[in-house]
Write a protein that holds these residues in place. Structure first.
Motif, PDB file in Angstrom:
ATOM      1  N   ARG A 199       0.826  -1.210   0.000  1.00  0.00           N
ATOM      2  CA  ARG A 199       0.000   0.000   0.000  1.00  0.00           C
ATOM      3  C   ARG A 199       0.859   1.259   0.000  1.00  0.00           C
ATOM      4  O   ARG A 199       0.508   2.252  -0.660  1.00  0.00           O
ATOM      5  CB  ARG A 199      -0.923  -0.033   1.222  1.00  0.00           C
ATOM      6  CG  ARG A 199      -1.682   1.257   1.492  1.00  0.00           C
ATOM      7  CD  ARG A 199      -2.698   1.564   0.420  1.00  0.00           C
ATOM      8  NE  ARG A 199      -3.445   2.774   0.751  1.00  0.00           N
ATOM      9  CZ  ARG A 199      -3.786   3.703  -0.127  1.00  0.00           C
ATOM     10  NH1 ARG A 199      -3.445   3.570  -1.405  1.00  0.00           N
ATOM     11  NH2 ARG A 199      -4.484   4.763   0.251  1.00  0.00           N
ATOM     12  N   LEU A 200       1.980   1.231   0.702  1.00  0.00           N
ATOM     13  CA  LEU A 200       2.841   2.411   0.772  1.00  0.00           C
ATOM     14  C   LEU A 200       3.307   2.858  -0.608  1.00  0.00           C
ATOM     15  O   LEU A 200       3.527   4.058  -0.837  1.00  0.00           O
ATOM     16  CB  LEU A 200       4.063   2.125   1.655  1.00  0.00           C
ATOM     17  CG  LEU A 200       3.806   1.842   3.135  1.00  0.00           C
ATOM     18  CD1 LEU A 200       5.116   1.564   3.864  1.00  0.00           C
ATOM     19  CD2 LEU A 200       3.044   2.984   3.807  1.00  0.00           C
ATOM     20  N   HIS A 201       3.435   1.920  -1.523  1.00  0.00           N
ATOM     21  CA  HIS A 201       3.899   2.254  -2.867  1.00  0.00           C
ATOM     22  C   HIS A 201       2.859   3.024  -3.674  1.00  0.00           C
ATOM     23  O   HIS A 201       3.176   3.556  -4.752  1.00  0.00           O
ATOM     24  CB  HIS A 201       4.281   0.972  -3.632  1.00  0.00           C
ATOM     25  CG  HIS A 201       5.614   0.415  -3.243  1.00  0.00           C
ATOM     26  ND1 HIS A 201       5.817  -0.314  -2.090  1.00  0.00           N
ATOM     27  CD2 HIS A 201       6.827   0.507  -3.855  1.00  0.00           C
ATOM     28  CE1 HIS A 201       7.089  -0.676  -2.010  1.00  0.00           C
ATOM     29  NE2 HIS A 201       7.717  -0.201  -3.064  1.00  0.00           N
ATOM     30  N   THR A 202       1.655   3.118  -3.190  1.00  0.00           N
ATOM     31  CA  THR A 202       0.588   3.804  -3.934  1.00  0.00           C
ATOM     32  C   THR A 202       0.316   5.204  -3.401  1.00  0.00           C
ATOM     33  O   THR A 202      -0.545   5.909  -3.940  1.00  0.00           O
ATOM     34  CB  THR A 202      -0.719   2.986  -3.865  1.00  0.00           C
ATOM     35  OG1 THR A 202      -1.245   3.025  -2.527  1.00  0.00           O
ATOM     36  CG2 THR A 202      -0.484   1.547  -4.285  1.00  0.00           C
ATOM     37  N   ILE A 203       1.032   5.626  -2.361  1.00  0.00           N
ATOM     38  CA  ILE A 203       0.741   6.897  -1.694  1.00  0.00           C
ATOM     39  C   ILE A 203       1.721   7.970  -2.165  1.00  0.00           C
ATOM     40  O   ILE A 203       2.941   7.837  -1.984  1.00  0.00           O
ATOM     41  CB  ILE A 203       0.822   6.747  -0.159  1.00  0.00           C
ATOM     42  CG1 ILE A 203      -0.148   5.655   0.313  1.00  0.00           C
ATOM     43  CG2 ILE A 203       0.504   8.069   0.536  1.00  0.00           C
ATOM     44  CD1 ILE A 203      -0.025   5.325   1.797  1.00  0.00           C
ATOM     45  N   THR A 204       1.201   9.013  -2.761  1.00  0.00           N
ATOM     46  CA  THR A 204       2.037  10.120  -3.236  1.00  0.00           C
ATOM     47  C   THR A 204       2.562  10.929  -2.059  1.00  0.00           C
ATOM     48  O   THR A 204       1.801  11.323  -1.169  1.00  0.00           O
ATOM     49  CB  THR A 204       1.235  11.037  -4.168  1.00  0.00           C
ATOM     50  OG1 THR A 204       0.748  10.273  -5.274  1.00  0.00           O
ATOM     51  CG2 THR A 204       2.089  12.196  -4.672  1.00  0.00           C
ATOM     52  N   GLY A 205       3.877  11.180  -2.066  1.00  0.00           N
ATOM     53  CA  GLY A 205       4.496  11.964  -0.999  1.00  0.00           C
ATOM     54  C   GLY A 205       5.460  11.147  -0.155  1.00  0.00           C
ATOM     55  O   GLY A 205       6.231  11.710   0.627  1.00  0.00           O
ATOM     56  N   ILE A 206       5.407   9.821  -0.306  1.00  0.00           N
ATOM     57  CA  ILE A 206       6.381   8.952   0.350  1.00  0.00           C
ATOM     58  C   ILE A 206       6.912   7.954  -0.675  1.00  0.00           C
ATOM     59  O   ILE A 206       6.227   7.640  -1.651  1.00  0.00           O
ATOM     60  CB  ILE A 206       5.794   8.182   1.553  1.00  0.00           C
ATOM     61  CG1 ILE A 206       4.617   7.304   1.119  1.00  0.00           C
ATOM     62  CG2 ILE A 206       5.400   9.130   2.684  1.00  0.00           C
ATOM     63  CD1 ILE A 206       4.104   6.387   2.214  1.00  0.00           C
ATOM     64  N   THR A 207       8.132   7.485  -0.424  1.00  0.00           N
ATOM     65  CA  THR A 207       8.747   6.479  -1.286  1.00  0.00           C
ATOM     66  C   THR A 207       9.276   5.357  -0.407  1.00  0.00           C
ATOM     67  O   THR A 207      10.295   5.522   0.270  1.00  0.00           O
ATOM     68  CB  THR A 207       9.907   7.084  -2.103  1.00  0.00           C
ATOM     69  OG1 THR A 207       9.445   8.208  -2.851  1.00  0.00           O
ATOM     70  CG2 THR A 207      10.501   6.041  -3.041  1.00  0.00           C
ATOM     71  N   PRO A 208       8.585   4.229  -0.347  1.00  0.00           N
ATOM     72  CA  PRO A 208       9.073   3.130   0.483  1.00  0.00           C
ATOM     73  C   PRO A 208      10.381   2.572  -0.075  1.00  0.00           C
ATOM     74  O   PRO A 208      10.468   2.260  -1.263  1.00  0.00           O
ATOM     75  CB  PRO A 208       7.953   2.099   0.432  1.00  0.00           C
ATOM     76  CG  PRO A 208       7.104   2.486  -0.714  1.00  0.00           C
ATOM     77  CD  PRO A 208       7.293   3.935  -0.978  1.00  0.00           C
ATOM     78  N   VAL A 209      11.380   2.468   0.792  1.00  0.00           N
ATOM     79  CA  VAL A 209      12.701   2.025   0.339  1.00  0.00           C
ATOM     80  C   VAL A 209      13.206   0.807   1.092  1.00  0.00           C
ATOM     81  O   VAL A 209      14.180   0.178   0.673  1.00  0.00           O
ATOM     82  CB  VAL A 209      13.747   3.156   0.461  1.00  0.00           C
ATOM     83  CG1 VAL A 209      13.436   4.288  -0.503  1.00  0.00           C
ATOM     84  CG2 VAL A 209      13.846   3.663   1.888  1.00  0.00           C
ATOM     85  N   GLY A 210      12.576   0.481   2.245  1.00  0.00           N
ATOM     86  CA  GLY A 210      13.118  -0.651   2.975  1.00  0.00           C
ATOM     87  C   GLY A 210      12.411  -0.953   4.275  1.00  0.00           C
ATOM     88  O   GLY A 210      11.326  -0.435   4.561  1.00  0.00           O
ATOM     89  N   LEU A 211      13.063  -1.800   5.056  1.00  0.00           N
ATOM     90  CA  LEU A 211      12.532  -2.284   6.318  1.00  0.00           C
ATOM     91  C   LEU A 211      13.497  -1.952   7.446  1.00  0.00           C
ATOM     92  O   LEU A 211      14.720  -1.970   7.259  1.00  0.00           O
ATOM     93  CB  LEU A 211      12.326  -3.803   6.254  1.00  0.00           C
ATOM     94  CG  LEU A 211      11.526  -4.343   5.072  1.00  0.00           C
ATOM     95  CD1 LEU A 211      11.545  -5.874   5.077  1.00  0.00           C
ATOM     96  CD2 LEU A 211      10.087  -3.815   5.099  1.00  0.00           C
ATOM     97  N   HIS A 212      12.922  -1.685   8.616  1.00  0.00           N
ATOM     98  CA  HIS A 212      13.722  -1.391   9.799  1.00  0.00           C
ATOM     99  C   HIS A 212      13.370  -2.405  10.868  1.00  0.00           C
ATOM    100  O   HIS A 212      12.204  -2.564  11.233  1.00  0.00           O
ATOM    101  CB  HIS A 212      13.414   0.029  10.298  1.00  0.00           C
ATOM    102  CG  HIS A 212      14.093   0.393  11.582  1.00  0.00           C
ATOM    103  ND1 HIS A 212      13.448   0.325  12.810  1.00  0.00           N
ATOM    104  CD2 HIS A 212      15.349   0.814  11.839  1.00  0.00           C
ATOM    105  CE1 HIS A 212      14.284   0.716  13.759  1.00  0.00           C
ATOM    106  NE2 HIS A 212      15.436   1.011  13.203  1.00  0.00           N
ATOM    107  N   ALA A 213      14.379  -3.140  11.370  1.00  0.00           N
ATOM    108  CA  ALA A 213      14.134  -4.195  12.349  1.00  0.00           C
ATOM    109  C   ALA A 213      15.098  -4.031  13.526  1.00  0.00           C
ATOM    110  O   ALA A 213      16.240  -4.496  13.471  1.00  0.00           O
ATOM    111  CB  ALA A 213      14.313  -5.563  11.705  1.00  0.00           C
ATOM    112  N   TYR A 214      14.615  -3.387  14.576  1.00  0.00           N
ATOM    113  CA  TYR A 214      15.454  -3.159  15.758  1.00  0.00           C
ATOM    114  C   TYR A 214      15.176  -4.243  16.790  1.00  0.00           C
ATOM    115  O   TYR A 214      14.034  -4.407  17.252  1.00  0.00           O
ATOM    116  CB  TYR A 214      15.182  -1.778  16.355  1.00  0.00           C
ATOM    117  CG  TYR A 214      15.993  -1.514  17.603  1.00  0.00           C
ATOM    118  CD1 TYR A 214      17.392  -1.540  17.558  1.00  0.00           C
ATOM    119  CD2 TYR A 214      15.372  -1.245  18.817  1.00  0.00           C
ATOM    120  CE1 TYR A 214      18.140  -1.307  18.702  1.00  0.00           C
ATOM    121  CE2 TYR A 214      16.116  -1.004  19.960  1.00  0.00           C
ATOM    122  CZ  TYR A 214      17.502  -1.036  19.898  1.00  0.00           C
ATOM    123  OH  TYR A 214      18.241  -0.807  21.029  1.00  0.00           O
TER     124      TYR A 214
END
Length: 367
Positions: free
Chosen positions: A161-176
């Motif tokens: 879904r993040l890939h369809t939202i204008t204004g953000i660009t999903p680039v990866g995952l964060h796993a702390y």
């Protein structure tokens, strides 16, 4: 003379914190040696909160960083780093502050975390209104149970879904995986590998869905050496740069050295075994039980009680430590301890030569 002793100590009021740049540089080089590929490093600056320490890392070829606050993000922008990840999901006014930082320091590529669609939409709308798009990492809950979405079907749906939202660009995952800090390396490794398995599965699911392979930023200091062996992961340790007594005890295989020392003085002799030092809650991180500090020059000193401005310690013979005696201490937890000081003294060749402002200890710098 020990490495931490200061010849001009009489000129330094206490309590104070002193940084040793030569030892910081050695820690940085050790970090690079452990991972082998400097491009996979994304150190967390929450430990030093200091632009000069960032500069030392930049000089060593590190140009991607992680931060926890808008002030830390701005510090990285001021330093001109290539990338700065806000390892925090901004909500409310923080979204607008992050936009302001990104606009003020366009040479730095800022990014942030998201773990739900509503927040992602709010961030996207703010940036899209300025014809901008900010890179985002989807935050994963791998057992810390603090923030993030658990890897699985819902996470794949959100990332898609993040890939369809204008204004953000999903680039990866964060796993702390900050909940994994067992002293025994074999146990820590087993837990780390197990916690990361769902992340690996999600990466494959994302690629199978026809989306670009996500960058993965994983771990902190305790699991750094484990994730460093995985070439598909960027690592983000933070405490390595200054080190502290807590990690010296609990992460013994990592070869970093103390590079920050607290200065405190005896301000009262109570009896033949008790001394009072000017190192209260305001001067050393107090979130952990005692002992909160280890004294390099008086290792047998045992904390008895602590208040805002005072620390009472027990020693074998107080006649050895008259009023005015300097104690050199290493905090159990250096990161929040640094936030208690406006500046750090800087020592070389057993002499304090300057001071560095701990600029990102404040809630804001200019934004």
């Amino acid at each position: 003379m020990h490495w931490y002793d200061l010849q001009n100590i009489a000129q330094i009021d206490s309590p104070a914190i002193v940084l040793y740049p030569d030892r910081i540089k050695e820690n940085i080089q050790q970090l690079i040696k452990m991972i082998g590929d400097v491009s996979r490093l994304r150190p967390h600056v929450k430990t030093s909160k200091t632009a000069e320490v960032v500069q030392l890392m930049q000089e060593a070829g590190i140009n991607k960083y992680k931060c926890a606050t808008i002030a830390e993000a701005e510090m990285l922008g001021m330093a001109g780093v290539a990338e700065a990840m806000l390892a925090y999901q901004p909500v409310g006014p923080k979204i607008f502050r992050l936009l302001a930082v990104a606009q003020k320091y366009p040479a730095t590529r800022f990014s942030c975390l998201v773990d739900n669609e509503a927040t992602a939409v709010a961030i996207a709308a703010t940036f899209a209104a300025q014809q901008l798009s900010i890179p985002v990492f989807m935050d994963l809950n791998v057992g810390m149970n603090r923030t993030g979405i658990k890897p699985g079907k819902a996470a794949l749906e959100l990332y898609t879904r993040l890939h369809t939202i204008t204004g953000i660009t999903p680039v990866g995952l964060h796993a702390y995986d900050g909940h994994i800090h067992d002293t025994e390396l074999a146990v820590r490794t087993e837990k780390c590998v197990k916690a990361f398995e769902p992340v690996k599965a999600l990466v494959q699911q994302i690629k199978d869905a026809g989306l670009p392979a996500p960058l993965v930023v994983a771990g902190g200091t305790p699991t750094f050496s484990i994730h460093a062996a995985n070439e598909a992961v960027d690592c983000s340790p933070g405490t390595f740069v200054l080190w502290d007594e807590g990690y010296r005890q609990h992460i013994p295989e990592q070869p970093f050295q103390f590079a920050a020392v607290l200065i405190t003085r005896v301000i009262a002799v109570i009896d033949d075994q008790l001394l009072c030092l000017d190192l209260g809650h305001k001067s050393v991180a107090a979130e952990n039980p005692q002992p909160r500090v280890f004294f390099l020059n008086v290792p047998a000193a045992t904390p008895v009680s602590q208040n805002e401005e005072h620390l009472v310690v027990r020693v074998e013979d107080t006649s050895l430590y008259p009023v005015g005696t300097v104690f050199y201490g290493v905090p159990y937890h250096i990161c929040p301890t640094m936030a208690l000081y406006e500046k750090a003294y800087v020592a070389s060749d057993n002499t304090c030569m300057a001071n560095w402002r701990i600029i990102a200890r404040d809630r804001s710098i200019t934004v």
